[in-house]
Scaffold this motif. Structure first.
Motif, PDB file in Angstrom:
ATOM      1  N   ASP A 103     -18.477 -53.407  52.073  1.00 19.64           N
ATOM      2  CA  ASP A 103     -18.332 -52.242  51.186  1.00 19.64           C
ATOM      3  C   ASP A 103     -18.127 -50.947  51.963  1.00 19.64           C
ATOM      4  OD1 ASP A 103     -18.572 -53.858  48.986  1.00 19.64           O
ATOM      5  OD2 ASP A 103     -20.759 -53.663  48.907  1.00 19.64           O
ATOM      6  N   GLU A 104     -18.907 -50.836  53.033  1.00 16.35           N
ATOM      7  CA  GLU A 104     -18.808 -49.666  53.896  1.00 16.35           C
ATOM      8  C   GLU A 104     -17.402 -49.590  54.494  1.00 16.35           C
ATOM      9  OE1 GLU A 104     -21.453 -48.245  57.679  1.00 16.35           O
ATOM     10  OE2 GLU A 104     -21.970 -50.139  56.702  1.00 16.35           O
ATOM     11  N   PHE A 105     -16.936 -50.719  54.972  1.00 13.02           N
ATOM     12  CA  PHE A 105     -15.602 -50.806  55.586  1.00 13.02           C
ATOM     13  C   PHE A 105     -14.520 -50.352  54.603  1.00 13.02           C
ATOM     14  CE2 PHE A 105     -11.709 -53.322  56.094  1.00 13.02           C
ATOM     15  CZ  PHE A 105     -11.332 -52.974  57.384  1.00 13.02           C
ATOM     16  N   ILE A 106     -14.610 -50.825  53.380  1.00 13.69           N
ATOM     17  CA  ILE A 106     -13.608 -50.475  52.370  1.00 13.69           C
ATOM     18  C   ILE A 106     -13.560 -48.959  52.157  1.00 13.69           C
ATOM     19  CG2 ILE A 106     -13.021 -50.643  49.909  1.00 13.69           C
ATOM     20  CD1 ILE A 106     -14.248 -53.463  49.988  1.00 13.69           C
ATOM     21  N   GLN A 107     -14.739 -48.343  52.099  1.00 13.02           N
ATOM     22  CA  GLN A 107     -14.786 -46.894  51.898  1.00 13.02           C
ATOM     23  C   GLN A 107     -14.123 -46.150  53.047  1.00 13.02           C
ATOM     24  OE1 GLN A 107     -15.359 -45.771  49.060  1.00 13.02           O
ATOM     25  NE2 GLN A 107     -16.187 -47.690  48.267  1.00 13.02           N
ATOM     26  N   TYR A 108     -14.445 -46.566  54.294  1.00 12.57           N
ATOM     27  CA  TYR A 108     -13.836 -45.933  55.463  1.00 12.57           C
ATOM     28  C   TYR A 108     -12.316 -46.100  55.444  1.00 12.57           C
ATOM     29  CZ  TYR A 108     -18.353 -45.232  57.754  1.00 12.57           C
ATOM     30  OH  TYR A 108     -19.621 -44.812  58.079  1.00 12.57           O
ATOM     31  N   LEU A 109     -11.892 -47.287  55.089  1.00 10.44           N
ATOM     32  CA  LEU A 109     -10.453 -47.571  55.101  1.00 10.44           C
ATOM     33  C   LEU A 109      -9.733 -46.740  54.031  1.00 10.44           C
ATOM     34  CD1 LEU A 109      -8.254 -49.269  56.428  1.00 10.44           C
ATOM     35  CD2 LEU A 109      -8.683 -51.062  54.744  1.00 10.44           C
ATOM     36  N   ASN A 110     -10.347 -46.680  52.879  1.00  7.81           N
ATOM     37  CA  ASN A 110      -9.788 -45.869  51.781  1.00  7.81           C
ATOM     38  C   ASN A 110      -9.612 -44.420  52.224  1.00  7.81           C
ATOM     39  OD1 ASN A 110      -8.928 -45.725  49.010  1.00  7.81           O
ATOM     40  ND2 ASN A 110     -10.827 -44.635  48.557  1.00  7.81           N
ATOM     41  N   GLU A 111     -10.606 -43.900  52.935  1.00  7.66           N
ATOM     42  CA  GLU A 111     -10.567 -42.531  53.454  1.00  7.66           C
ATOM     43  C   GLU A 111      -9.416 -42.347  54.449  1.00  7.66           C
ATOM     44  OE1 GLU A 111     -11.989 -39.441  53.172  1.00  7.66           O
ATOM     45  OE2 GLU A 111     -12.467 -40.442  51.282  1.00  7.66           O
ATOM     46  N   GLU A 112      -9.312 -43.289  55.400  1.00  4.99           N
ATOM     47  CA  GLU A 112      -8.285 -43.199  56.439  1.00  4.99           C
ATOM     48  C   GLU A 112      -6.889 -43.205  55.831  1.00  4.99           C
ATOM     49  OE1 GLU A 112      -8.121 -42.454  59.623  1.00  4.99           O
ATOM     50  OE2 GLU A 112     -10.263 -42.102  59.381  1.00  4.99           O
ATOM     51  N   ILE A 113      -6.678 -44.107  54.887  1.00  4.21           N
ATOM     52  CA  ILE A 113      -5.365 -44.224  54.256  1.00  4.21           C
ATOM     53  C   ILE A 113      -5.039 -42.943  53.497  1.00  4.21           C
ATOM     54  CG2 ILE A 113      -4.009 -45.495  52.528  1.00  4.21           C
ATOM     55  CD1 ILE A 113      -5.603 -48.008  53.369  1.00  4.21           C
ATOM     56  N   LYS A 114      -6.061 -42.374  52.874  1.00  3.43           N
ATOM     57  CA  LYS A 114      -5.891 -41.111  52.158  1.00  3.43           C
ATOM     58  C   LYS A 114      -5.394 -40.033  53.127  1.00  3.43           C
ATOM     59  CE  LYS A 114      -8.539 -37.730  49.502  1.00  3.43           C
ATOM     60  NZ  LYS A 114      -9.836 -37.438  48.895  1.00  3.43           N
ATOM     61  N   LYS A 115      -6.067 -39.936  54.280  1.00  5.05           N
ATOM     62  CA  LYS A 115      -5.692 -38.935  55.289  1.00  5.05           C
ATOM     63  C   LYS A 115      -4.242 -39.113  55.709  1.00  5.05           C
ATOM     64  CE  LYS A 115     -10.040 -38.506  57.704  1.00  5.05           C
ATOM     65  NZ  LYS A 115     -10.689 -39.000  58.928  1.00  5.05           N
ATOM     66  N   GLN A 116      -3.879 -40.370  56.001  1.00  2.03           N
ATOM     67  CA  GLN A 116      -2.527 -40.644  56.517  1.00  2.03           C
ATOM     68  C   GLN A 116      -1.444 -40.293  55.513  1.00  2.03           C
ATOM     69  OE1 GLN A 116      -2.426 -44.773  57.567  1.00  2.03           O
ATOM     70  NE2 GLN A 116      -3.426 -44.450  59.541  1.00  2.03           N
ATOM     71  N   THR A 117      -1.621 -40.718  54.278  1.00  3.98           N
ATOM     72  CA  THR A 117      -0.560 -40.550  53.308  1.00  3.98           C
ATOM     73  C   THR A 117      -0.507 -39.117  52.789  1.00  3.98           C
ATOM     74  OG1 THR A 117      -2.077 -41.614  51.763  1.00  3.98           O
ATOM     75  CG2 THR A 117      -0.267 -42.922  52.555  1.00  3.98           C
ATOM     76  N   LYS A 118      -1.612 -38.407  52.866  1.00  2.00           N
ATOM     77  CA  LYS A 118      -1.641 -37.024  52.438  1.00  2.00           C
ATOM     78  C   LYS A 118      -0.876 -36.152  53.413  1.00  2.00           C
ATOM     79  CE  LYS A 118      -4.929 -34.665  49.589  1.00  2.00           C
ATOM     80  NZ  LYS A 118      -6.326 -34.511  49.286  1.00  2.00           N
ATOM     81  N   LYS A 119      -1.081 -36.398  54.696  1.00  2.00           N
ATOM     82  CA  LYS A 119      -0.413 -35.663  55.757  1.00  2.00           C
ATOM     83  C   LYS A 119       1.087 -35.557  55.518  1.00  2.00           C
ATOM     84  CE  LYS A 119      -2.740 -36.919  59.627  1.00  2.00           C
ATOM     85  NZ  LYS A 119      -2.739 -37.957  60.659  1.00  2.00           N
ATOM     86  N   GLN A 120       1.673 -36.713  55.205  1.00  2.00           N
ATOM     87  CA  GLN A 120       3.133 -36.782  55.039  1.00  2.00           C
ATOM     88  C   GLN A 120       3.625 -35.980  53.856  1.00  2.00           C
ATOM     89  OE1 GLN A 120       6.078 -38.267  56.302  1.00  2.00           O
ATOM     90  NE2 GLN A 120       4.817 -38.255  58.143  1.00  2.00           N
ATOM     91  N   THR A 121       2.946 -36.160  52.707  1.00  2.00           N
ATOM     92  CA  THR A 121       3.469 -35.565  51.486  1.00  2.00           C
ATOM     93  C   THR A 121       3.360 -34.033  51.511  1.00  2.00           C
ATOM     94  OG1 THR A 121       1.382 -36.297  50.545  1.00  2.00           O
ATOM     95  CG2 THR A 121       3.349 -37.434  49.807  1.00  2.00           C
ATOM     96  N   THR A 122       2.316 -33.526  52.200  1.00  2.00           N
ATOM     97  CA  THR A 122       2.197 -32.080  52.236  1.00  2.00           C
ATOM     98  C   THR A 122       2.979 -31.487  53.413  1.00  2.00           C
ATOM     99  OG1 THR A 122       0.144 -32.347  53.428  1.00  2.00           O
ATOM    100  CG2 THR A 122      -0.042 -31.887  51.082  1.00  2.00           C
ATOM    101  N   GLY A 123       3.148 -32.278  54.486  1.00  2.00           N
ATOM    102  CA  GLY A 123       3.766 -31.738  55.705  1.00  2.00           C
ATOM    103  C   GLY A 123       5.237 -31.946  55.802  1.00  2.00           C
TER     104      GLY A 123
END
Ligand SMILES: [Mn+2]
Length: 480
Positions: free
Chosen positions: A460-480
């Motif tokens: 469960d912990e892993f899933i949360q971390y992964l969800n966060e990381e993916i959020k960071k990555q995909t957000k970077k692109q769309t705003t930048g």
């Protein structure tokens, strides 16, 4: 640069020439099997005796076994770069021919007194796109047989291309690039390989056409993927006869019929609102092995690599290796049987996912197969169920209990993405690596496909971390 890497391959080949006996240790997947066959054929040519071992990874257990065997020379192919210092500690003479990111480039030179290291990353080449383990080993094999006039030894470029395709190196650009392309051209000059843009989907040599569409996952065909009746209706609708003496395969179609299907598919996708960038992906470069029989898996690089993976995933790597070495009798028959069994397992895996569904979070979706799906195939099931399950285009993450006894307390993670998500900035390998480290696991891989091993209780912990990381990555692109 490739020319420098080729020069270094010559120096590695000199070390190999000094021995009369070698142990080849290779990775247990399509790229690893083709790598072993490439060096195997060069060693045979050079009159050097050898044996092979196929492993999932080079952990302490595997390494100490190798040290116990104490061979005069060990050749590591498609693995080893991540554990160079551990190999050095064994005190064995070794050549490491790998394309994975080296862990210790800074501490160990390409040539040490005991270890010679051949890796595209050392020469400014991208080892996840431009050269596979089999391509790297092709350079070594070529250097080894150069003085014997075997510079363009027939069959080796084909194996190198099968390995590269097995590692999905052609996916990003829809074609092989870089050093891979140089090898492809050598094969084309030999007339053992041909390449051309064609429909991207799997099974052109061996499957009925409607199956090609039914199992299409990247790109996903809206309203068709996963729906056999819809695929049959679609093909009939554009005037394609499905049956001759048997189900017609892609290779049985006239050129005009193929063009009609491709353009109708593109129109179909367009009507469903798919972006132009994604429409192109219906077509990609396809690699044909001209020396192999039409209508067999071996004729198509993508199908060949799947056949090899079907042997490797069921601990029968030697079967796939023998096919690569030219066995078209017993080994091929057994490989085809394993492939059939593999397909049955995939179908039942898919059934499991359909029945149990997936959990959707904001930036990923996942399912936990427990011990219902073998950990060696759960990643493929994830890739196949990718777009069939859930409404949104999200990376899919699959969990399965480890099948090896000493790994019982661990959970295997396999994740798959699509090119579309990568365009949005996703790098699954990097995200998994970070999330796994945070829960004391290990993981990594490529932008489109990645995996990890984590402690059982940290899911469960892993899933949360992964969800966060993916959020960071995909957000970077769309705003930048
Ligand atoms: Mn590889």
């Amino acid at each position: 640069m490739l020319s420098e890497m080729t020069k270094h391959a010559e120096r590695c080949a000199e070390i190999v020439r000094l021995t009369s006996e070698a142990l080849v240790v290779s990775h247990i997947d399509a790229d690893g099997l083709t790598s072993a066959a490439i060096i195997g054929r060069a060693l045979e040519d050079a009159g050097i005796e050898y044996s092979t071992v196929f492993v999932k990874q080079l952990g302490e257990t595997e390494l100490s076994k190798i040290a116990d065997t104490n061979p005069p020379l060990t050749i590591f192919t498609d693995l080893g770069s991540g554990v160079l210092s551990e190999i050095k500690e064994l005190g064995i003479t070794a050549v490491v021919s790998d394309h994975h990111q080296p862990s210790t480039t800074d501490t160990l030179p390409a040539r040490d007194e005991l270890i010679s290291h051949l890796n595209p990353h050392l020469f400014g080449l991208n080892g996840s796109r431009e050269l596979s383990g089999s391509g790297t080993t092709f350079l070594l094999a070529q250097a080894l047989s150069r003085e014997r006039g075997g510079d363009k030894k027939r069959g080796l470029p084909s194996l190198a291309v099968v390995g590269a395709v097995g590692d999905l190196q052609h996916l990003k650009d829809g074609r092989l690039t870089g050093a891979n392309r140089t090898i492809l051209k050598i094969g084309a000059e030999n007339r053992e390989l041909s390449y051309a843009p064609d429909i991207a989907f799997f099974g052109k040599q061996t499957r009925p056409i409607f199956k090609l569409l039914e199992y299409a996952t990247d790109p996903y065909l809206i309203g068709l993927t996963g729906n056999e009746d819809a695929c049959i209706a679609f093909l009939k609708g554009v005037g394609i006869r499905l049956q001759g003496e048997r189900w017609r395969r892609w290779i049985d179609l006239e050129k005009k019929e193929k063009q009609r299907i491709v353009s109708s598919l593109i129109q179909h996708q367009m009507k469903k609102g798919v972006s132009p960038q994604r429409l192109e992906r219906v077509v990609q470069e396809v690699y044909t092995l001209e020396d192999e029989t039409e209508g067999t898996e071996l004729r198509d690089a993508q199908e060949y690599s799947t056949l090899l993976n079907a042997t490797a995933r069921y601990d029968r790597a030697e079967i796939g290796f023998n096919v690569c070495m030219g066995d078209r009798g017993g080994a091929l028959e057994e490989a085809e049987r394993l492939l059939k069994e593999h397909r049955r397992n995939l179908v039942s895996g898919m059934k499991f996912v359909k029945e149990n569904g997936v959990v959707e979070l904001e930036h990923l979706k996942y399912f936990d197969a427990g011990n219902r799906i073998r950990d060696t195939i759960v990643g493929i099931v994830a890739g196949m169920s990718h777009s069939i399950i859930g409404d949104r285009d999200l990376p899919i993450v699959a969990f399965a209990r480890a099948s090896t006894p000493h790994e019982r307390e661990e959970l295997k993670v396999s994740a798959r993405a699509t090119q579309h998500l990568i365009h949005k900035g996703l790098n699954l390998g990097a995200a998994i690596h970070i999330a796994a480290e945070k829960v004391n696991g290990t993981g990594g891989g490529h932008d489109i496909a990645a995996g990890a091993t984590i402690p059982l209780e940290t899911k469960d912990e892993f899933i949360q971390y992964l969800n966060e990381e993916i959020k960071k990555q995909t957000k970077k692109q769309t705003t930048g």
